[in-house]
Scaffold this motif. Structure first.
Motif, PDB file in Angstrom:
ATOM      1  N   GLY A 180     -14.781   4.220  -6.630  1.00  0.00           N
ATOM      2  CA  GLY A 180     -15.440   3.013  -6.148  1.00  0.00           C
ATOM      3  C   GLY A 180     -14.619   2.243  -5.146  1.00  0.00           C
ATOM      4  N   GLY A 181     -15.316   1.478  -4.308  1.00  0.00           N
ATOM      5  CA  GLY A 181     -14.637   0.646  -3.326  1.00  0.00           C
ATOM      6  C   GLY A 181     -15.545  -0.442  -2.796  1.00  0.00           C
ATOM      7  N   VAL A 182     -14.962  -1.352  -2.041  1.00  0.00           N
ATOM      8  CA  VAL A 182     -15.693  -2.463  -1.419  1.00  0.00           C
ATOM      9  C   VAL A 182     -15.299  -2.541   0.045  1.00  0.00           C
ATOM     10  CG1 VAL A 182     -16.135  -4.946  -1.423  1.00  0.00           C
ATOM     11  CG2 VAL A 182     -15.747  -3.741  -3.591  1.00  0.00           C
ATOM     12  N   PHE A 183     -16.310  -2.680   0.896  1.00  0.00           N
ATOM     13  CA  PHE A 183     -16.126  -2.779   2.352  1.00  0.00           C
ATOM     14  C   PHE A 183     -17.002  -3.946   2.798  1.00  0.00           C
ATOM     15  CE2 PHE A 183     -16.693  -1.478   6.804  1.00  0.00           C
ATOM     16  CZ  PHE A 183     -15.463  -0.924   7.126  1.00  0.00           C
ATOM     17  N   TYR A 184     -16.469  -5.167   2.606  1.00  0.00           N
ATOM     18  CA  TYR A 184     -17.285  -6.376   2.786  1.00  0.00           C
ATOM     19  C   TYR A 184     -17.014  -7.039   4.125  1.00  0.00           C
ATOM     20  CZ  TYR A 184     -18.727 -11.273   2.127  1.00  0.00           C
ATOM     21  OH  TYR A 184     -19.274 -12.519   2.286  1.00  0.00           O
ATOM     22  N   PRO A 185     -17.983  -7.027   5.045  1.00  0.00           N
ATOM     23  CA  PRO A 185     -17.820  -7.751   6.307  1.00  0.00           C
ATOM     24  C   PRO A 185     -18.257  -9.212   6.139  1.00  0.00           C
ATOM     25  CG  PRO A 185     -19.823  -6.436   6.372  1.00  0.00           C
ATOM     26  CD  PRO A 185     -19.223  -6.253   5.007  1.00  0.00           C
ATOM     27  N   VAL A 191      -6.666   3.205   1.269  1.00  0.00           N
ATOM     28  CA  VAL A 191      -6.131   3.666   2.552  1.00  0.00           C
ATOM     29  C   VAL A 191      -7.264   4.135   3.463  1.00  0.00           C
ATOM     30  CG1 VAL A 191      -4.762   5.481   3.649  1.00  0.00           C
ATOM     31  CG2 VAL A 191      -3.840   4.233   1.694  1.00  0.00           C
ATOM     32  N   THR A 192      -8.209   4.868   2.906  1.00  0.00           N
ATOM     33  CA  THR A 192      -9.343   5.352   3.694  1.00  0.00           C
ATOM     34  C   THR A 192     -10.179   4.195   4.220  1.00  0.00           C
ATOM     35  OG1 THR A 192      -9.456   7.456   2.490  1.00  0.00           O
ATOM     36  CG2 THR A 192     -11.462   6.739   3.625  1.00  0.00           C
ATOM     37  N   LEU A 193     -10.482   3.232   3.350  1.00  0.00           N
ATOM     38  CA  LEU A 193     -11.267   2.072   3.779  1.00  0.00           C
ATOM     39  C   LEU A 193     -10.513   1.266   4.824  1.00  0.00           C
ATOM     40  CD1 LEU A 193     -12.805   0.792   0.417  1.00  0.00           C
ATOM     41  CD2 LEU A 193     -13.938   2.098   2.226  1.00  0.00           C
ATOM     42  N   HIS A 194      -9.208   1.142   4.657  1.00  0.00           N
ATOM     43  CA  HIS A 194      -8.416   0.386   5.615  1.00  0.00           C
ATOM     44  C   HIS A 194      -8.458   1.040   6.990  1.00  0.00           C
ATOM     45  CE1 HIS A 194      -5.060  -1.739   7.472  1.00  0.00           C
ATOM     46  NE2 HIS A 194      -5.112  -2.613   6.483  1.00  0.00           N
ATOM     47  N   ALA A 195      -8.399   2.370   7.033  1.00  0.00           N
ATOM     48  CA  ALA A 195      -8.447   3.073   8.316  1.00  0.00           C
ATOM     49  C   ALA A 195      -9.796   2.860   9.000  1.00  0.00           C
ATOM     50  CB  ALA A 195      -8.188   4.561   8.106  1.00  0.00           C
ATOM     51  N   LEU A 196     -10.882   2.913   8.228  1.00  0.00           N
ATOM     52  CA  LEU A 196     -12.208   2.674   8.795  1.00  0.00           C
ATOM     53  C   LEU A 196     -12.331   1.231   9.282  1.00  0.00           C
ATOM     54  CD1 LEU A 196     -14.621   4.492   6.294  1.00  0.00           C
ATOM     55  CD2 LEU A 196     -14.044   5.185   8.627  1.00  0.00           C
ATOM     56  N   ALA A 197     -11.850   0.292   8.462  1.00  0.00           N
ATOM     57  CA  ALA A 197     -11.946  -1.117   8.830  1.00  0.00           C
ATOM     58  C   ALA A 197     -11.132  -1.422  10.079  1.00  0.00           C
ATOM     59  CB  ALA A 197     -11.477  -1.989   7.662  1.00  0.00           C
ATOM     60  N   ALA A 198      -9.953  -0.849  10.169  1.00  0.00           N
ATOM     61  CA  ALA A 198      -9.085  -1.107  11.319  1.00  0.00           C
ATOM     62  C   ALA A 198      -9.672  -0.564  12.605  1.00  0.00           C
ATOM     63  CB  ALA A 198      -7.705  -0.508  11.070  1.00  0.00           C
ATOM     64  N   ALA A 199     -10.545   0.438  12.494  1.00  0.00           N
ATOM     65  CA  ALA A 199     -11.216   0.958  13.685  1.00  0.00           C
ATOM     66  C   ALA A 199     -12.266  -0.016  14.206  1.00  0.00           C
ATOM     67  CB  ALA A 199     -11.868   2.307  13.377  1.00  0.00           C
ATOM     68  N   LEU A 200     -12.685  -0.945  13.356  1.00  0.00           N
ATOM     69  CA  LEU A 200     -13.716  -1.914  13.731  1.00  0.00           C
ATOM     70  C   LEU A 200     -13.144  -3.285  14.050  1.00  0.00           C
ATOM     71  CD1 LEU A 200     -16.474  -1.237  11.032  1.00  0.00           C
ATOM     72  CD2 LEU A 200     -16.481  -0.477  13.404  1.00  0.00           C
ATOM     73  N   MET A 253       0.842  -1.188   0.000  1.00  0.00           N
ATOM     74  CA  MET A 253       0.000   0.000   0.000  1.00  0.00           C
ATOM     75  C   MET A 253       0.882   1.244   0.000  1.00  0.00           C
ATOM     76  SD  MET A 253      -3.040   0.996   2.698  1.00  0.00           S
ATOM     77  CE  MET A 253      -3.733  -0.648   2.547  1.00  0.00           C
ATOM     78  N   GLN A 254       0.581   2.207  -0.842  1.00  0.00           N
ATOM     79  CA  GLN A 254       1.377   3.414  -0.926  1.00  0.00           C
ATOM     80  C   GLN A 254       1.297   4.204   0.371  1.00  0.00           C
ATOM     81  OE1 GLN A 254       0.526   5.733  -4.422  1.00  0.00           O
ATOM     82  NE2 GLN A 254       0.212   3.922  -5.702  1.00  0.00           N
ATOM     83  N   ASN A 255       2.316   5.063   0.557  1.00  0.00           N
ATOM     84  CA  ASN A 255       2.369   5.884   1.758  1.00  0.00           C
ATOM     85  C   ASN A 255       1.444   7.081   1.603  1.00  0.00           C
ATOM     86  OD1 ASN A 255       3.113   6.887   4.228  1.00  0.00           O
ATOM     87  ND2 ASN A 255       4.986   7.852   3.453  1.00  0.00           N
ATOM     88  N   ILE A 256       0.174   6.842   1.771  1.00  0.00           N
ATOM     89  CA  ILE A 256      -0.861   7.880   1.649  1.00  0.00           C
ATOM     90  C   ILE A 256      -1.534   8.022   2.994  1.00  0.00           C
ATOM     91  CG2 ILE A 256      -2.995   8.556   0.492  1.00  0.00           C
ATOM     92  CD1 ILE A 256      -2.137   6.780  -1.862  1.00  0.00           C
ATOM     93  N   ALA A 310      -5.552   3.988  -4.809  1.00  0.00           N
ATOM     94  CA  ALA A 310      -4.787   3.755  -3.589  1.00  0.00           C
ATOM     95  C   ALA A 310      -5.307   4.572  -2.419  1.00  0.00           C
ATOM     96  CB  ALA A 310      -3.302   4.063  -3.833  1.00  0.00           C
ATOM     97  N   ALA A 311      -5.691   5.823  -2.676  1.00  0.00           N
ATOM     98  CA  ALA A 311      -6.186   6.670  -1.592  1.00  0.00           C
ATOM     99  C   ALA A 311      -7.482   6.115  -1.017  1.00  0.00           C
ATOM    100  CB  ALA A 311      -6.400   8.095  -2.094  1.00  0.00           C
TER     101      ALA A 311
END
Length: 289
Positions: free
Chosen positions: A117-122, A150-159, A1-4, A146-147
């Protein structure tokens, strides 16, 4: 993952108020990312979900008047997502992610000049009244840029402590596997319960067996842990079971299909095991040398 750098606290609009949204909305709020607004196809469901979110959570009146946000999460049935994408007016350049298991990222392609677009699949089953331990729920992510990832990863990691990047092709296979591991067994358990009720026996009789079966399957390869009359080729018992299901022709047919599948799988596993043993033996030094 890029440094964003991820957005510190993106504004989130949640579209949907069904089973997934009813769990995801409060979970996001508890993790410090409360949705600023929700939209629901059913007004009553939207009001009910908003009541479980922090005070001030807005309810969008329609898809043409969605509040401005950096992230829009579509917790909607797969078939509804394309309809919503075609009708909604999202903030230009916003990240729009669906929560579906079998829907590819390419569903966003026609709108790539307007949104990202993105995917946030629980990977979990959601039901009313159930308490979900989000820290253990695998969250499978995909994004067109990539951005966005990174945003989805931050949200997911909070959960959750289990966050993974999963492609559309992988996610489809994962979703199929999840149906086999969750939806189908649930249906079979329902048949078992019905048969017990018809015999005047309590459902609780099967609880210890169900728990041991699941626990065993989680601790060793399930095919190798297979028991029962099918894998034993117990023809007499199989015949009696078949007769007992005569008044339920659908279940009888399903029993026969599953029995055939178990036996075919057992033959395949046995053949592979025999070949592996033979191969290993061929690589051993001759004991007479």
């Amino acid at each position: 993952m890029q440094n964003i750098e991820p957005l510190v606290r993106p504004r989130i609009v949640l579209l949907g108020a069904g089973r997934v949204a009813a769990h995801l909305g409060p979970a996001l709020a508890a993790a410090g990312h409360p949705p600023v607004a929700i939209w629901s196809r059913t007004a009553a469901s939207g009001v009910a979900l908003a009541a479980r979110l922090p005070a001030g959570t807005a309810i969008a009146p329609n898809l043409h008047e969605l509040p401005p946000a950096e992230v829009y999460l579509l917790a909607l049935p797969d078939a509804v997502v394309p309809e919503v994408l075609a009708a909604a007016r999202f903030a230009a350049g916003a990240l729009v992610a669906h929560t579906a298991g079998a829907l590819p990222l390419s569903v966003f392609t026609p709108y790539s000049n307007q949104i990202r677009g993105g995917v946030f699949y629980p990977l979990q089953t959601f039901g009313p009244g159930r308490v979900i331990d989000w820290a253990t729920v695998p969250l499978c992510l995909e994004a067109a840029d990539a951005a966005g990832l990174v945003t989805l990863h931050a949200l997911a990691a909070a959960l959750s402590s289990d966050v993974r990047e999963v492609s559309s092709a992988q996610r489809l296979q994962l979703h199929v596997a999840a149906v086999w591991a969750s939806n189908f067994p649930n249906h079979l358990l329902g048949i078992g319960r019905e048969l017990l009720e018809q015999a005047g026996l309590p459902w609780e009789l099967l609880h210890p067996l169900i728990r041991e079966t699941v626990d065993k399957a989680l601790n060793q390869p399930p095919f190798g842990a297979q028991t029962g009359p099918a894998v034993r080729h117990d023809a007499a018992t199989l015949t009696r079971h078949d007769a007992a299901l005569a008044t339920h022709p659908r279940w009888q047919m399903l029993y026969r299909e599953l029995t055939a599948s178990i036996q075919a799988t057992a033959r395949h596993e046995l053949g592979a095991g025999t070949a592996a043993v033979a191969g290993a033996a061929n690589n051993q030094p001759d004991p007479q040398l």
